[in-house]
Write a protein that holds these residues in place. Structure first.
Motif, PDB file in Angstrom:
ATOM      1  N   ALA A 465      -2.427  16.844  -7.823  1.00  0.00           N
ATOM      2  CA  ALA A 465      -1.281  16.074  -7.478  1.00  0.00           C
ATOM      3  C   ALA A 465      -1.369  15.979  -5.803  1.00  0.00           C
ATOM      4  CB  ALA A 465       0.255  16.497  -7.806  1.00  0.00           C
ATOM      5  N   ALA A 466      -1.495  16.820  -4.959  1.00  0.00           N
ATOM      6  CA  ALA A 466      -1.582  16.519  -3.525  1.00  0.00           C
ATOM      7  C   ALA A 466      -2.604  15.678  -3.189  1.00  0.00           C
ATOM      8  CB  ALA A 466      -1.735  17.849  -2.844  1.00  0.00           C
ATOM      9  N   ALA A 467      -3.539  15.519  -4.025  1.00  0.00           N
ATOM     10  CA  ALA A 467      -4.666  14.728  -3.514  1.00  0.00           C
ATOM     11  C   ALA A 467      -4.883  13.484  -4.381  1.00  0.00           C
ATOM     12  CB  ALA A 467      -6.005  15.374  -3.613  1.00  0.00           C
ATOM     13  N   LEU A 468      -3.730  12.996  -5.302  1.00  0.00           N
ATOM     14  CA  LEU A 468      -3.934  12.137  -6.196  1.00  0.00           C
ATOM     15  C   LEU A 468      -3.641  10.672  -5.781  1.00  0.00           C
ATOM     16  CD1 LEU A 468      -4.484  11.865  -9.300  1.00  0.00           C
ATOM     17  CD2 LEU A 468      -1.958  12.094  -9.688  1.00  0.00           C
ATOM     18  N   ALA A 469      -2.964  10.666  -4.887  1.00  0.00           N
ATOM     19  CA  ALA A 469      -2.716   9.175  -4.372  1.00  0.00           C
ATOM     20  C   ALA A 469      -3.660   8.636  -3.898  1.00  0.00           C
ATOM     21  CB  ALA A 469      -1.658   9.274  -3.301  1.00  0.00           C
ATOM     22  N   GLN A 470      -4.155   7.513  -4.637  1.00  0.00           N
ATOM     23  CA  GLN A 470      -5.185   6.425  -4.350  1.00  0.00           C
ATOM     24  C   GLN A 470      -4.804   5.201  -3.694  1.00  0.00           C
ATOM     25  OE1 GLN A 470      -8.310   7.626  -4.638  1.00  0.00           O
ATOM     26  NE2 GLN A 470      -7.537   9.658  -5.042  1.00  0.00           N
ATOM     27  N   GLY A 471      -3.501   5.060  -3.448  1.00  0.00           N
ATOM     28  CA  GLY A 471      -2.913   3.879  -2.928  1.00  0.00           C
ATOM     29  C   GLY A 471      -2.830   2.690  -4.067  1.00  0.00           C
ATOM     30  N   PRO A 472      -2.161   1.715  -3.676  1.00  0.00           N
ATOM     31  CA  PRO A 472      -1.921   0.636  -4.729  1.00  0.00           C
ATOM     32  C   PRO A 472      -3.172  -0.220  -4.922  1.00  0.00           C
ATOM     33  CG  PRO A 472      -1.482  -0.057  -2.276  1.00  0.00           C
ATOM     34  CD  PRO A 472      -1.671   1.486  -2.314  1.00  0.00           C
TER      35      PRO A 472
END
Length: 722
Positions: A465-472
């Motif tokens: 989860a901490a590394a999941l953000a791939q942006g829009p």
């Protein structure tokens, strides 16, 4: 066989379940929100509204605001309702709702644990299901799509029949089960005798669950099949393993459930009449129920319903066929187009190791949990209701990555069951007296051990989860261009944009697009691809006019033409300007983000209808440290030999700088300094309209004759088709 002490007071037992459900939900949501800080690294807000993480999310936003189709879909209606209730922007609601709603699977799995007599094991299963990597990646922040409803709905479809059948089935492995239960016989009460008929509360629960199943195809086509699979398994379990003493109650409840699931409100009316008849004269239907005739009749009815309305089977057939990687699809038995499947991430097949990773971050635990689930099925036959989920999850190796998330509940129950047995056995050994209930200190210690183990098993998901953000999936530059279109073009205009951003264009610009996530095959994908791939502005102009002016627009293009005639017509667009302007204005959008997809776009755009082949092109993303000289065009890439560029295109802010070098290396470098993107493309991609329209500042006469630049912010440009 439960660690958690269940009070003799029903109210106290319900309170304990509420505590477990609430704790499981809150912990799962906390894990998922670890993704939020990662979004701060992206430019993900436009006029105070979040940009989203998946293309399909914008379809529901557009529908919620009354544009395009699917305005009555549950996702669109829910978003519209919440927006009208709270005044919060649709984009902000759609950003947080996936995580908030997907975590509801946690309390549902607590219910599954309670159905098996192991509420605390249900807590563990709830955490593991809600935090499964496959589900997290499909329902993360900004992933407002059908997956946030599908998993929870499928678990509800299994949970209610499981609760109904739990004490009504024979255990085929009674001796093994008895051995496992012997140590806890003193603290677990015997199942209460089954009632002769369905009580009012259970009648209402089964009726509502059946109606919920009937309504679910409105969410997704897969429910046409799943809505019949779960009742079918429940019928088979009752017919084969049902206890004779409870058969009347079992059969009556299942019939109520199935009537509603198959026929909706009409079935609910029939279920009401059946229930009232049974309560008015309890013995009148004994022969029907006790001889299992009702169960077999319901199975026949279910099979007939599946045969007469094969939408579910058709969905699975199309999924298998569509995800099989076919190179082309035949249209009207005359033209063959390239398949879009290979460019869809969720349709890409998984290796078995990748599938296990989608179930849990520790592959050994994922494999063990799934194996334990099949063992649990022998000890608790009612868990066979989850078999379709296991099958779909395992099918991800052939059907695509999306299906991996469905195996999570099965893995979670198998793992939680094993943990339950281990902790319970250890507590019994410590107590040294199997004939007496566990003392309170032992129970509390066992509960703490179970909770700690569950939280430890969620650690890989917390790291994910901490590394999941791939942006829009869309940039503020693109949205700025679409916002311009909304306020400066006729409402009936058509936008030519690559289909990935079709839904987003519909939401932000409120204009019809030539292609989108639901309409991205055949003419709708070939035409924009050919426009973006060609290096001849006249061809692009004439093709747009021809496709937009067809009857019906777009889908009527090339109607009645065979492959040879189609290629002849396409060739004429290079030579002559014969196509009249369509009634609606046409606008072509190009963006720097689109260049990453240059190889895929060129594959469709260079399609030859005669040979059914495409030209291979090169778009290479450089993810290594790079040093370069803009004056000489020399690139030093770590680990590679020096490269001489034939050209260099640099995007920075609103500026586009193009350098040409006296070398014919065939390597054209494209750099987006703001996004940190470095691409190496070949001559076909470099000379394509997709790139040349971005480089053009309005001075290129060949382009200006056919396309008028109406908006530019450097990385996204909008052209009116002249």
């Amino acid at each position: 066989m439960t660690i958690l002490h269940v009070s003799a007071s029903p109210a106290a037992g319900r309170k304990q379940l509420v505590v477990l459900c609430t704790a499981a939900y809150c912990i799962a949501l906390g894990v998922r929100l670890l993704e939020l800080p990662g979004w701060s690294a992206y430019d993900a807000l436009y006029k105070g509204e979040h940009l989203l993480a998946t293309h399909d999310a914008y379809h529901w936003l557009a529908a919620a605001t009354g544009f395009e189709f699917d305005q009555q879909h549950p996702l669109a209606r829910m978003l519209a309702f919440l927006h009208s209730l709270t005044g919060i922007a649709c984009g902000n609601l759609a950003f947080y709702l996936p995580a908030v709603m997907a975590c509801l699977v946690a309390p549902l799995m607590v219910g599954w644990g309670a159905a098996l007599g192991m509420p605390l094991a249900g807590f563990t299963a709830g955490l593991l299901t809600a935090c499964a990597p496959g589900l997290m990646t499909r329902t993360g922040l900004g992933y407002y799509d059908t997956d946030l409803l599908i998993s929870g709905a499928l678990i509800v479809n299994t949970l209610v029949p499981a609760l109904w059948l739990r004490n009504s089935l024979h255990n085929p492995l009674r001796t093994i089960s008895a051995a496992l239960r012997r140590s806890s016989a003193a603290e677990q009460p015997a199942p209460p005798p089954a009632a002769e008929s369905t009580g009012p509360v259970w009648f209402a629960v089964l009726l509502c669950c059946g109606l919920f199943v009937y309504w679910q195809p409105a969410i997704h086509n897969m429910f046409n099949l799943m809505g019949k699979a779960f009742p079918g398994i429940a019928l088979v379990l009752a017919a084969l393993l049902g206890r004779r003493a409870a058969m009347r109650r079992t059969a009556e409840g299942l019939l109520i459930y199935i009537f509603c699931a198959l026929a909706g409100p009409a079935g609910a009316g029939a279920a009401m009449l059946l229930w009232l008849a049974g309560r008015k004269n309890p013995r009148s239907l004994d022969r029907l129920y006790t001889g299992r005739r009702a169960l077999f009749a319901a199975l026949v009815l279910l099979a007939a319903a599946t045969a007469l309305e094969p939408a579910g089977l058709n969905y699975m057939r199309s999924a298998i066929k569509g995800y099989s990687g076919e190179k082309s699809a035949v249209v009207a038995h005359t033209l063959s187009y390239p398949s879009v499947v290979g460019s869809i991430i969720e349709a890409q097949k998984l290796s078995f190791d990748a599938f296990l990773t989608s179930v849990h971050g520790w592959t050994w635990l994922a494999a063990g949990g799934l194996a334990l689930f099949f063992l649990l099925m022998l000890a608790e036959p009612v868990t066979a209701l989850l078999l379709p989920l296991a099958a779909m999850g395992l099918g991800s190796v052939a059907l695509g990555a999306r299906f991996a998330m469905f195996a999570a509940p099965c893995f979670a129950l198998g793992t939680a069951w094993a943990l339950h047995l281990a902790v319970h056995g250890a507590a019994r050994l410590a107590h040294r007296n199997a004939a007496q209930p566990l003392p309170a200190p032992h129970r509390r210690a066992a509960m703490l051990c179970s909770v700690a183990a569950a939280c430890i098993m969620c650690w890989p998901s917390a790291q994910l989860a901490a590394a999941l953000a791939q942006g829009p999936i869309i940039s503020t530059r693109q949205v700025e261009a679409l916002d311009f279109i909304r306020g400066n073009t006729p409402e009936d205009s058509m936008l030519w944009y690559w289909w990935d951003w079709g839904y987003a264009a519909q939401y932000y610009a409120r204009r019809t697009t030539v292609a989108d996530g639901a309409r991205h095959s055949n003419q709708r994908i070939y035409a924009p691809a050919a426009v973006l791939t060609t290096d001849v502005p006249r061809f692009a102009n004439q093709l747009i006019k021809y496709v937009a002016g067809a009857q019906p627009p777009v889908s009527g293009a090339f109607a009645g033409l065979d492959a040879g005639q189609t290629m002849e017509k396409l060739h004429s667009f290079y030579l002559r300007e014969t196509q009249p302007s369509p009634p609606q204005k046409q606008y072509l959008i190009v963006s720097a983000e689109q260049l990453r997809l240059g190889a895929w776009i060129s594959r469709f755009g260079t399609w030859d209808f005669n040979t059914r082949q495409w030209e291979e092109t090169t778009v290479l993303a450089i993810d290594r440290p790079v040093q370069y000289s803009p004056q000489k065009g020399l690139f030093l890439i770590k680990g590679l030999d020096p490269m001489q560029a034939e050209s260099l295109t640099v995007f920075e802010g609103t500026r586009v700088v193009n350098h040409q070098y006296p070398h014919f290396s065939g390597r054209h470098f494209v750099i987006d300094k703001d996004q940190g993107m470095i691409l190496v493309v070949d001559r076909t991609v470099y000379n394509s309209m997709a790139l040349q329209l971005l480089v053009n500042d309005g001075s290129n006469e060949d382009i200006s004759r056919y396309f008028r630049l109406v908006f530019s912010n450097g990385k996204t440009k909008v052209y009116e088709v002249l």
